[in-house]
Scaffold this motif. Structure first.
Motif, mmCIF file in Angstrom:
data_model
loop_
_atom_site.group_PDB
_atom_site.id
_atom_site.type_symbol
_atom_site.label_atom_id
_atom_site.label_comp_id
_atom_site.label_asym_id
_atom_site.label_seq_id
_atom_site.Cartn_x
_atom_site.Cartn_y
_atom_site.Cartn_z
ATOM 1 N N LYS A 68 0.827 -1.198 0.000
ATOM 2 C CA LYS A 68 0.000 0.000 0.000
ATOM 3 C C LYS A 68 0.862 1.250 0.000
ATOM 4 O O LYS A 68 0.497 2.248 -0.595
ATOM 5 N N THR A 69 1.984 1.159 0.664
ATOM 6 C CA THR A 69 2.867 2.322 0.771
ATOM 7 C C THR A 69 3.337 2.805 -0.598
ATOM 8 O O THR A 69 3.445 4.008 -0.833
ATOM 9 N N ALA A 70 3.597 1.892 -1.510
ATOM 10 C CA ALA A 70 4.047 2.281 -2.851
ATOM 11 C C ALA A 70 2.962 3.087 -3.571
ATOM 12 O O ALA A 70 3.271 4.047 -4.287
ATOM 13 N N ALA A 71 1.707 2.747 -3.391
ATOM 14 C CA ALA A 71 0.620 3.503 -4.006
ATOM 15 C C ALA A 71 0.574 4.919 -3.447
ATOM 16 O O ALA A 71 0.431 5.896 -4.193
ATOM 17 N N ILE A 72 0.718 5.036 -2.141
ATOM 18 C CA ILE A 72 0.716 6.364 -1.508
ATOM 19 C C ILE A 72 1.910 7.175 -2.001
ATOM 20 O O ILE A 72 1.790 8.366 -2.300
ATOM 21 N N GLU A 73 3.060 6.538 -2.113
ATOM 22 C CA GLU A 73 4.264 7.217 -2.598
ATOM 23 C C GLU A 73 4.061 7.733 -4.023
ATOM 24 O O GLU A 73 4.479 8.849 -4.354
ATOM 25 N N ILE A 74 3.437 6.943 -4.863
ATOM 26 C CA ILE A 74 3.151 7.393 -6.232
ATOM 27 C C ILE A 74 2.294 8.651 -6.196
ATOM 28 O O ILE A 74 2.588 9.638 -6.875
ATOM 29 N N LEU A 75 1.244 8.630 -5.405
ATOM 30 C CA LEU A 75 0.365 9.797 -5.328
ATOM 31 C C LEU A 75 1.103 11.020 -4.787
ATOM 32 O O LEU A 75 0.930 12.133 -5.299
ATOM 33 N N PHE A 89 3.327 12.455 -7.436
ATOM 34 C CA PHE A 89 2.547 13.104 -8.499
ATOM 35 C C PHE A 89 1.746 14.289 -7.933
ATOM 36 O O PHE A 89 0.804 14.752 -8.552
ATOM 37 N N ASP A 90 2.139 14.755 -6.747
ATOM 38 C CA ASP A 90 1.481 15.898 -6.094
ATOM 39 C C ASP A 90 -0.030 15.670 -5.971
ATOM 40 O O ASP A 90 -0.825 16.566 -6.203
ATOM 41 N N TRP A 91 -0.405 14.446 -5.622
ATOM 42 C CA TRP A 91 -1.774 14.009 -5.386
ATOM 43 C C TRP A 91 -2.648 14.080 -6.635
ATOM 44 O O TRP A 91 -3.865 14.112 -6.548
ATOM 45 N N GLN A 92 -2.013 14.114 -7.802
ATOM 46 C CA GLN A 92 -2.734 13.987 -9.060
ATOM 47 C C GLN A 92 -2.707 12.511 -9.445
ATOM 48 O O GLN A 92 -1.645 11.924 -9.590
ATOM 49 N N VAL A 93 -3.856 11.905 -9.606
ATOM 50 C CA VAL A 93 -3.948 10.470 -9.850
ATOM 51 C C VAL A 93 -3.559 10.159 -11.298
ATOM 52 O O VAL A 93 -4.145 10.719 -12.222
ATOM 53 N N ALA A 130 -2.356 -4.957 -3.161
ATOM 54 C CA ALA A 130 -1.834 -3.947 -2.236
ATOM 55 C C ALA A 130 -1.878 -2.552 -2.855
ATOM 56 O O ALA A 130 -2.238 -1.577 -2.180
ATOM 57 N N PHE A 131 -1.519 -2.438 -4.135
ATOM 58 C CA PHE A 131 -1.621 -1.141 -4.807
ATOM 59 C C PHE A 131 -3.067 -0.662 -4.804
ATOM 60 O O PHE A 131 -3.350 0.502 -4.490
ATOM 61 N N TYR A 132 -3.977 -1.557 -5.159
ATOM 62 C CA TYR A 132 -5.395 -1.199 -5.157
ATOM 63 C C TYR A 132 -5.831 -0.701 -3.781
ATOM 64 O O TYR A 132 -6.482 0.336 -3.662
ATOM 65 N N LYS A 133 -5.472 -1.432 -2.738
ATOM 66 C CA LYS A 133 -5.862 -1.045 -1.380
ATOM 67 C C LYS A 133 -5.281 0.319 -0.999
ATOM 68 O O LYS A 133 -5.943 1.125 -0.352
ATOM 69 N N GLY A 134 -4.023 0.577 -1.380
ATOM 70 C CA GLY A 134 -3.415 1.865 -1.079
ATOM 71 C C GLY A 134 -4.124 3.015 -1.774
ATOM 72 O O GLY A 134 -4.416 4.052 -1.162
ATOM 73 N N PHE A 135 -4.417 2.841 -3.061
ATOM 74 C CA PHE A 135 -5.142 3.879 -3.798
ATOM 75 C C PHE A 135 -6.554 4.055 -3.252
ATOM 76 O O PHE A 135 -7.022 5.183 -3.086
ATOM 77 N N LEU A 194 -10.046 8.425 2.250
ATOM 78 C CA LEU A 194 -9.622 9.504 3.143
ATOM 79 C C LEU A 194 -9.827 10.886 2.532
ATOM 80 O O LEU A 194 -9.591 11.898 3.192
ATOM 81 N N GLY A 195 -10.238 10.929 1.276
ATOM 82 C CA GLY A 195 -10.483 12.204 0.611
ATOM 83 C C GLY A 195 -9.226 12.869 0.071
ATOM 84 O O GLY A 195 -9.257 14.039 -0.303
ATOM 85 N N LEU A 196 -8.117 12.130 0.026
ATOM 86 C CA LEU A 196 -6.873 12.696 -0.501
ATOM 87 C C LEU A 196 -6.887 12.791 -2.021
ATOM 88 O O LEU A 196 -6.207 13.630 -2.600
ATOM 89 N N VAL A 197 -7.642 11.909 -2.657
ATOM 90 C CA VAL A 197 -7.827 11.914 -4.111
ATOM 91 C C VAL A 197 -9.295 11.609 -4.394
ATOM 92 O O VAL A 197 -10.005 11.091 -3.535
ATOM 93 N N ASP A 198 -9.734 11.922 -5.596
ATOM 94 C CA ASP A 198 -11.147 11.710 -5.917
ATOM 95 C C ASP A 198 -11.410 10.455 -6.742
ATOM 96 O O ASP A 198 -12.562 10.139 -7.040
ATOM 97 N N ARG A 199 -10.347 9.757 -7.111
ATOM 98 C CA ARG A 199 -10.507 8.523 -7.884
ATOM 99 C C ARG A 199 -9.251 7.678 -7.729
ATOM 100 O O ARG A 199 -8.265 8.135 -7.166
ATOM 101 N N ILE A 200 -9.326 6.461 -8.212
ATOM 102 C CA ILE A 200 -8.140 5.605 -8.214
ATOM 103 C C ILE A 200 -7.762 5.327 -9.672
ATOM 104 O O ILE A 200 -8.621 5.375 -10.556
ATOM 105 N N PRO A 201 -6.482 5.057 -9.927
ATOM 106 C CA PRO A 201 -6.084 4.774 -11.304
ATOM 107 C C PRO A 201 -6.536 3.383 -11.734
ATOM 108 O O PRO A 201 -6.843 2.525 -10.903
ATOM 109 N N ARG A 202 -6.556 3.194 -13.039
ATOM 110 C CA ARG A 202 -6.776 1.849 -13.562
ATOM 111 C C ARG A 202 -5.453 1.104 -13.423
ATOM 112 O O ARG A 202 -4.391 1.645 -13.708
#
Length: 123
Positions: free
Chosen positions: A1-8, A11-15, A31-36, A42-50
């Protein structure tokens, strides 16, 4: 999950539209899915990537399952591949990976040994 958060974060919270994850035992794709998903909840982003799960053609049970329209999962006997870390024919996290891919409109792709070697040469 941490890797997904790190990506966001990077990318300055741009998905990003897509995130490609190698798939062997398939725990990483979930794990990536769960992180996104957590960041969305939590409202940090409005969508998850494909998500794209990338498998080696010599060890591609999830790819074959995806191509069948998720009809029936059949383990494969993984053949030798240059992508040895994902040389797994009966992944432990198959159900969680399918859940993740279905919920993010994800896809599964495969790379042949020739494609793997071509990319390694370019890198």
């Amino acid at each position: 999950k941490t890797a997904a958060i790190e990506i966001l974060q990077q990318f300055d919270w741009q998905v990003p539209d897509w995130v490609i994850v190698p798939g062997g035992n398939l725990g990483n794709i979930y794990a990536f899915y769960k992180g996104f998903q957590m960041c969305k909840e939590l409202g940090l982003v409005d969508r998850i990537p494909r998500l794209v799960c990338a498998q080696a053609a010599n060890a591609n049970p999830l790819y074959l399952y995806f191509k069948s329209g998720w009809k029936e999962f059949k383990p494969v006997r993984a053949q030798t591949t240059f992508a040895s870390a994902i040389q797994i024919g009966d992944p432990v996290s198959i159900d969680r990976a399918v859940h993740a891919l279905k919920n993010c409109n994800g896809i599964v792709e495969e790379a042949t040994e020739e494609e793997l070697m071509d990319v390694m040469a370019q890198a």
